[in-house]
Design a protein around this motif. Structure first.
Motif: not given
Length: 230
Positions: A201-227
């Motif tokens: 269960v912990v491993a599955g949660a870690a995988t899901e959280l990693a995907a969420l954090l990657e999505s957050v990073l993608s959103t931030c990066r697009a706003w900062i550098y791509e308007g």
């Protein structure tokens, strides 16, 4: 000659570095676009090539700080899946935030430093990510479902560790590590189920959280550098 994407990003980072120096020195209300341009050794118009207003510029600055914090947490979760457990994740989040004055100011609503940024969409985005994390942990049985108003109660508990110094000077006598340990202890006993969690269960949660954090990073990066839009 057109800028290459990397050249544009490097110039944006140089401007943001300059904005960060001035923000911490003077506070949001006193810094102007002209100040930032001079600090970064660029023309005022160059700043506006990246961000259309002072508010957008400083939103980008705080988002970049949020990216740094998120990347740190993502690295911890990838290296050790047990970092996803609430008491460990919130401990790490606290330590990552106190090392970054802008992020700490955002989380504590420091209007003197951040001005209107402290109550704008940035705080909403952080709260939204926190709510997503809580729902993930509840769904996987890693947070207790029987605590009344769990998300509100847990947020109020954790924010107390961030806010206490502004109300009680003696709280400043405690080292950040000691505060982080106290957060972990309270979260583990008050909000997590008893017993050792299932490693699968912990491993599955870690995988899901990693995907969420990657999505957050993608959103931030697009706003900062791509308007984009936060």
């Amino acid at each position: 000659m057109f800028d290459r994407p990397q050249d544009s990003a490097n110039r944006a980072d140089r401007i943001l570095d300059a904005a960060g120096v001035l923000l911490l020195r003077l506070g949001y209300r006193k810094v102007t676009i002209e100040d930032v341009a001079k600090q970064a050794d660029v023309g005022k118009g160059t700043v506006y090539l990246h961000w259309r207003s002072k508010e957008q510029l400083f939103t980008a600055l705080v988002l970049r700080t949020s990216m740094e914090l998120t990347e740190e947490l993502l690295g911890l979760v990838r290296a050790d899946p047990t970092q996803v457990l609430p008491h460990r994740f919130l401990r790490s989040s606290f330590l990552a935030a106190v090392r970054r004055p802008l992020m700490f100011a955002l989380l504590t609503g420091d209007t003197e430093l951040l001005g209107k940024l402290s109550t704008g969409p940035l705080r909403h985005m952080k709260a939204q990510s926190g709510d997503q994390y809580s729902r993930m942990m509840i769904a996987r049985g890693l947070l207790r479902g029987d605590v009344p108003h769990l998300q509100y109660t847990m947020r109020a508990t954790v924010l107390g560790f961030y806010m206490l110094e502004s109300l009680d000077r003696e709280a400043a006598n405690f080292a950040a590590e000691a505060k982080a340990d106290a957060i972990a202890h309270v979260i583990r006993l008050a909000f997590e189920p008893a017993g050792v969690p299932d490693p699968t269960v912990v491993a599955g949660a870690a995988t899901e959280l990693a995907a969420l954090l990657e999505s957050v990073l993608s959103t931030c990066r697009a706003w900062i550098y791509e308007g984009g839009t936060p």
